[in-house]
Design a protein around this motif. Structure first.
Motif, PDB file in Angstrom:
ATOM      1  N   LYS A  24      38.427  45.630  69.836  1.00  0.00           N
ATOM      2  CA  LYS A  24      39.349  45.178  70.871  1.00  0.00           C
ATOM      3  C   LYS A  24      39.625  43.631  70.853  1.00  0.00           C
ATOM      4  O   LYS A  24      40.638  43.033  70.957  1.00  0.00           O
ATOM      5  CB  LYS A  24      38.932  45.487  72.302  1.00  0.00           C
ATOM      6  CG  LYS A  24      39.960  46.071  73.171  1.00  0.00           C
ATOM      7  CD  LYS A  24      39.218  46.831  74.421  1.00  0.00           C
ATOM      8  CE  LYS A  24      40.039  47.329  75.304  1.00  0.00           C
ATOM      9  NZ  LYS A  24      39.585  48.060  76.491  1.00  0.00           N
ATOM     10  N   GLU A  25      38.341  43.090  70.801  1.00  0.00           N
ATOM     11  CA  GLU A  25      38.300  41.537  70.556  1.00  0.00           C
ATOM     12  C   GLU A  25      39.085  41.117  69.239  1.00  0.00           C
ATOM     13  O   GLU A  25      39.795  39.989  69.646  1.00  0.00           O
ATOM     14  CB  GLU A  25      36.913  41.066  70.483  1.00  0.00           C
ATOM     15  CG  GLU A  25      36.190  40.703  71.912  1.00  0.00           C
ATOM     16  CD  GLU A  25      34.775  40.611  71.980  1.00  0.00           C
ATOM     17  OE1 GLU A  25      34.241  40.156  70.687  1.00  0.00           O
ATOM     18  OE2 GLU A  25      34.312  40.620  73.064  1.00  0.00           O
ATOM     19  N   LEU A  26      38.918  41.637  68.046  1.00  0.00           N
ATOM     20  CA  LEU A  26      39.656  41.297  67.052  1.00  0.00           C
ATOM     21  C   LEU A  26      41.039  41.364  67.265  1.00  0.00           C
ATOM     22  O   LEU A  26      41.894  40.491  66.673  1.00  0.00           O
ATOM     23  CB  LEU A  26      39.087  42.137  65.826  1.00  0.00           C
ATOM     24  CG  LEU A  26      37.802  41.597  65.306  1.00  0.00           C
ATOM     25  CD1 LEU A  26      37.246  42.627  64.227  1.00  0.00           C
ATOM     26  CD2 LEU A  26      37.952  40.343  64.347  1.00  0.00           C
ATOM     27  N   PHE A  27      41.376  42.374  67.759  1.00  0.00           N
ATOM     28  CA  PHE A  27      42.819  42.865  68.071  1.00  0.00           C
ATOM     29  C   PHE A  27      43.362  41.879  68.857  1.00  0.00           C
ATOM     30  O   PHE A  27      44.540  41.183  68.646  1.00  0.00           O
ATOM     31  CB  PHE A  27      42.982  44.251  68.635  1.00  0.00           C
ATOM     32  CG  PHE A  27      44.192  44.710  68.842  1.00  0.00           C
ATOM     33  CD1 PHE A  27      44.877  45.237  67.733  1.00  0.00           C
ATOM     34  CD2 PHE A  27      44.964  44.709  70.022  1.00  0.00           C
ATOM     35  CE1 PHE A  27      46.328  45.668  67.841  1.00  0.00           C
ATOM     36  CE2 PHE A  27      46.244  45.004  70.400  1.00  0.00           C
ATOM     37  CZ  PHE A  27      46.908  45.443  69.083  1.00  0.00           C
ATOM     38  N   GLN A  28      42.573  41.531  70.180  1.00  0.00           N
ATOM     39  CA  GLN A  28      43.491  40.476  70.876  1.00  0.00           C
ATOM     40  C   GLN A  28      43.649  39.107  70.295  1.00  0.00           C
ATOM     41  O   GLN A  28      44.475  38.445  70.904  1.00  0.00           O
ATOM     42  CB  GLN A  28      42.461  40.681  72.271  1.00  0.00           C
ATOM     43  CG  GLN A  28      42.717  41.955  72.883  1.00  0.00           C
ATOM     44  CD  GLN A  28      42.124  41.887  74.386  1.00  0.00           C
ATOM     45  OE1 GLN A  28      43.081  41.773  75.137  1.00  0.00           O
ATOM     46  NE2 GLN A  28      41.019  41.916  74.765  1.00  0.00           N
ATOM     47  N   ASN A  29      42.404  38.806  69.584  1.00  0.00           N
ATOM     48  CA  ASN A  29      42.703  37.461  69.252  1.00  0.00           C
ATOM     49  C   ASN A  29      43.487  37.146  67.728  1.00  0.00           C
ATOM     50  O   ASN A  29      43.406  35.920  67.276  1.00  0.00           O
ATOM     51  CB  ASN A  29      41.234  36.868  69.008  1.00  0.00           C
ATOM     52  CG  ASN A  29      40.341  36.861  70.247  1.00  0.00           C
ATOM     53  OD1 ASN A  29      40.826  36.511  71.412  1.00  0.00           O
ATOM     54  ND2 ASN A  29      39.153  37.415  70.143  1.00  0.00           N
ATOM     55  N   ALA A  30      43.807  38.174  67.259  1.00  0.00           N
ATOM     56  CA  ALA A  30      44.467  38.025  66.006  1.00  0.00           C
ATOM     57  C   ALA A  30      46.145  37.703  66.207  1.00  0.00           C
ATOM     58  O   ALA A  30      46.528  38.031  67.221  1.00  0.00           O
ATOM     59  CB  ALA A  30      44.513  39.399  65.170  1.00  0.00           C
ATOM     60  N   ASP A  31      46.628  36.913  65.509  1.00  0.00           N
ATOM     61  CA  ASP A  31      48.011  36.443  65.420  1.00  0.00           C
ATOM     62  C   ASP A  31      48.845  37.688  64.694  1.00  0.00           C
ATOM     63  O   ASP A  31      49.834  37.997  65.139  1.00  0.00           O
ATOM     64  CB  ASP A  31      48.377  35.158  64.868  1.00  0.00           C
ATOM     65  CG  ASP A  31      47.763  34.022  65.340  1.00  0.00           C
ATOM     66  OD1 ASP A  31      47.782  34.229  66.789  1.00  0.00           O
ATOM     67  OD2 ASP A  31      47.193  33.067  64.627  1.00  0.00           O
ATOM     68  N   THR A  32      48.266  37.977  63.664  1.00  0.00           N
ATOM     69  CA  THR A  32      48.916  39.206  62.927  1.00  0.00           C
ATOM     70  C   THR A  32      47.726  39.977  62.354  1.00  0.00           C
ATOM     71  O   THR A  32      46.488  39.826  62.048  1.00  0.00           O
ATOM     72  CB  THR A  32      49.252  38.537  61.411  1.00  0.00           C
ATOM     73  OG1 THR A  32      50.162  37.388  61.797  1.00  0.00           O
ATOM     74  CG2 THR A  32      50.260  39.428  60.760  1.00  0.00           C
ATOM     75  N   ILE A  33      48.435  41.304  62.360  1.00  0.00           N
ATOM     76  CA  ILE A  33      47.547  42.667  62.085  1.00  0.00           C
ATOM     77  C   ILE A  33      48.170  43.301  60.895  1.00  0.00           C
ATOM     78  O   ILE A  33      49.414  43.543  61.071  1.00  0.00           O
ATOM     79  CB  ILE A  33      47.081  43.375  63.292  1.00  0.00           C
ATOM     80  CG1 ILE A  33      46.026  42.620  64.282  1.00  0.00           C
ATOM     81  CG2 ILE A  33      47.068  44.811  62.945  1.00  0.00           C
ATOM     82  CD1 ILE A  33      45.815  43.369  65.334  1.00  0.00           C
ATOM     83  N   LEU A  34      47.283  43.775  60.077  1.00  0.00           N
ATOM     84  CA  LEU A  34      47.606  44.729  59.203  1.00  0.00           C
ATOM     85  C   LEU A  34      46.689  46.030  59.292  1.00  0.00           C
ATOM     86  O   LEU A  34      45.627  45.713  59.332  1.00  0.00           O
ATOM     87  CB  LEU A  34      47.477  44.212  57.680  1.00  0.00           C
ATOM     88  CG  LEU A  34      48.374  43.241  57.265  1.00  0.00           C
ATOM     89  CD1 LEU A  34      48.227  42.930  55.914  1.00  0.00           C
ATOM     90  CD2 LEU A  34      50.024  43.507  57.444  1.00  0.00           C
ATOM     91  N   VAL A  35      47.229  47.108  59.405  1.00  0.00           N
ATOM     92  CA  VAL A  35      46.617  48.299  59.605  1.00  0.00           C
ATOM     93  C   VAL A  35      46.828  49.252  58.214  1.00  0.00           C
ATOM     94  O   VAL A  35      47.909  49.634  57.789  1.00  0.00           O
ATOM     95  CB  VAL A  35      47.010  49.195  60.753  1.00  0.00           C
ATOM     96  CG1 VAL A  35      46.112  50.275  60.980  1.00  0.00           C
ATOM     97  CG2 VAL A  35      46.747  48.273  61.954  1.00  0.00           C
ATOM     98  N   ILE A  36      45.968  49.499  57.618  1.00  0.00           N
ATOM     99  CA  ILE A  36      45.863  50.319  56.438  1.00  0.00           C
ATOM    100  C   ILE A  36      45.371  51.735  56.470  1.00  0.00           C
ATOM    101  O   ILE A  36      44.260  51.893  57.277  1.00  0.00           O
ATOM    102  CB  ILE A  36      45.412  49.556  55.101  1.00  0.00           C
ATOM    103  CG1 ILE A  36      45.632  50.666  53.761  1.00  0.00           C
ATOM    104  CG2 ILE A  36      43.886  49.344  55.129  1.00  0.00           C
ATOM    105  CD1 ILE A  36      45.066  49.959  52.500  1.00  0.00           C
TER     106      ILE A  36
END
Lengths: 183, 226
Positions: B51-63
């Motif tokens: 959750k923390e990583l998700f909230q603090n990211a500007d951009t996300i890639l999901v593979i």
């Protein structure tokens, strides 16, 4: 008929959704044999992609949990129902968890159907299915089409047909029973 | 850009998704020195960190690998966990869907879902890379994976420079969309020789399970006699 209902409701308490399914089950029970699996309350694990079921112990999953009971019931059912409230625009992770593991019922060998690659049957017959869903507050037409199309794809993979999609705020229990038994 | 990659393969670190991301990052780090956290959704006891990583990211890639023509259960669980309105969502989100089947057609249904999901969480949708024919890359000779790996490297380079997927590479990777009639014909001929099942048969034999390959453990006849 032998009917299996997979209840993918994530709520612990008695939700509207599970109550609806309870009513539906009672109605089915008047004339049919029904098995309901409350997925959230069962000991079920996610598929790990190990492929034991395809090349170590053909037809059997390596995970020792309650899923085997579901595999047995589905492959011997006349009809089954994927039941779930929509969450984030799709059926629940609990329902997807067991859906992923249904590959145990298929064979790894590949064949061409609809000019596409698909896995061939392991068993003679696969039951058709229906969907019973609950919409989210923001569910729109596009969401419903996406869900419907993905389950049509599942039907191709699972050598069966998707017979209906019903919404608990919109369809009567009698309609579901009628369509399950008559179409 | 603060980029975070979520690997949604149930196979965790043995996944083909991991290999593709490694290639992507070779290209990416040529133009972007920032370290890219990679979170494995298969590690299901790390929900807080996730959750923390998700909230603090500007951009996300999901593979993720395609499971029954959509996302694996653990990826769906992840989507459910981040959909809450009180969670800050990334500015941009993109997806990479890889499948065992060679044709892209299997993956285009979940692609529509992914685009809608981006809209739902109010992130800019960077698109979805679709790549079929990925199963088996871990045992293929280098010559067979060279082109694929190179494509993911270029994808990474382009992403570092433009914060977007390269449309050209995306187009190349999602070929074939469907099997050509010639390839279907060839497959049908080859299937008579059993060659098309080579991958499965060699693994069945390795596990001493070849003669049981058609087992039907849950058919009525079987468990009534047990």
């Amino acid at each position: 008929m032998n009917i299996v209902i997979l209840n993918g409701d994530l709520k612990h308490e008695k939700s509207n959704f599970s109550k609806y399914l309870e009513e539906l089950t009672k109605e089915f029970q008047l004339n049919h044999r029904v098995q309901v699996f409350p997925l959230k309350e069962m000991n079920l694990h996610y598929c790990t992609g190990c492929w034991s079921c395809w090349w170590k112990t053909p037809g059997r999953c390596a995970i020792n949990d309650d899923a085997e009971e579901i595999f047995k019931s589905i492959i011997n059912a006349d009809f089954f129902i994927f039941a779930s409230p929509l969450i984030a625009g799709f059926t629940s992770s609990e329902l997807k968890k067991i859906t992923d593991r249904l590959i145990v019922l298929l064979h790894p060998y590949i064949e061409i159907r609809n000019e596409e690659f698909h896995h061939r049957k392991r068993y003679e017959n696969y039951p058709d299915f229906g969907l019973v869903l609950e919409k989210e507050t923001d569910t729109d037409k596009e969401d419903l089409e996406i869900v419907s199309d993905i389950y049509d794809r599942f039907a191709i993979n699972f050598h069966c047909k998707k017979k209906f999609i019903k919404y608990i705020d919109h369809h009567k229990i009698e309609d579901i029973v009628y369509e399950t038994c008559n179409i | 850009m603060k980029l975070v990659i979520f690997n949604g393969s149930p196979r965790y670190k043995k996944s083909n998704s991991k290999i593709l991301i490694e290639q992507f990052l070779i290209g990416y780090t040529r133009f972007c020195s920032e370290t890219v956290p990679i979170h494995y959704l298969a590690k299901r006891n790390r929900k807080k960190e996730e959750k923390e990583l998700f909230q603090n990211a500007d951009t996300i890639l999901v593979i993720f690998p395609l499971y029954t023509d959509s996302m694996p259960g653990i990826v769906k669980e992840f989507f459910e966990n981040v959909i809450d309105t009180d969670i800050k969502t990334p500015k941009k989100i993109g997806f990479i869907v890889q499948s065992g089947f060679p044709e892209a057609i299997h993956s285009i249904y979940v692609e529509r879902y992914l685009e809608k999901f981006a809209k739902r969480i109010k992130s800019d949708y960077l698109g979805t890379i679709i790549k079929g024919g990925v199963e088996g890359i871990q045992i293929m000779p280098k010559s067979m994976t060279k082109k694929l790996f190179r494509s993911f490297e270029i994808l990474g380079e382009h992403f570092a420079k433009n914060e977007a997927f390269s449309p050209e590479i995306n187009e190349i990777l999602r070929k074939p969309f469907k099997m050509s009639p010639a390839r279907i014909f060839l497959f049908k001929q080859l299937s008579k020789t059993g060659l098309t099942n080579f991958y499965w048969n060699s693994n069945l034999k390795k596990n001493n399970a070849f003669r049981n390959r058609f087992d039907k453990p849950f058919s009525k006849e079987n468990f009534s006699t047990q």
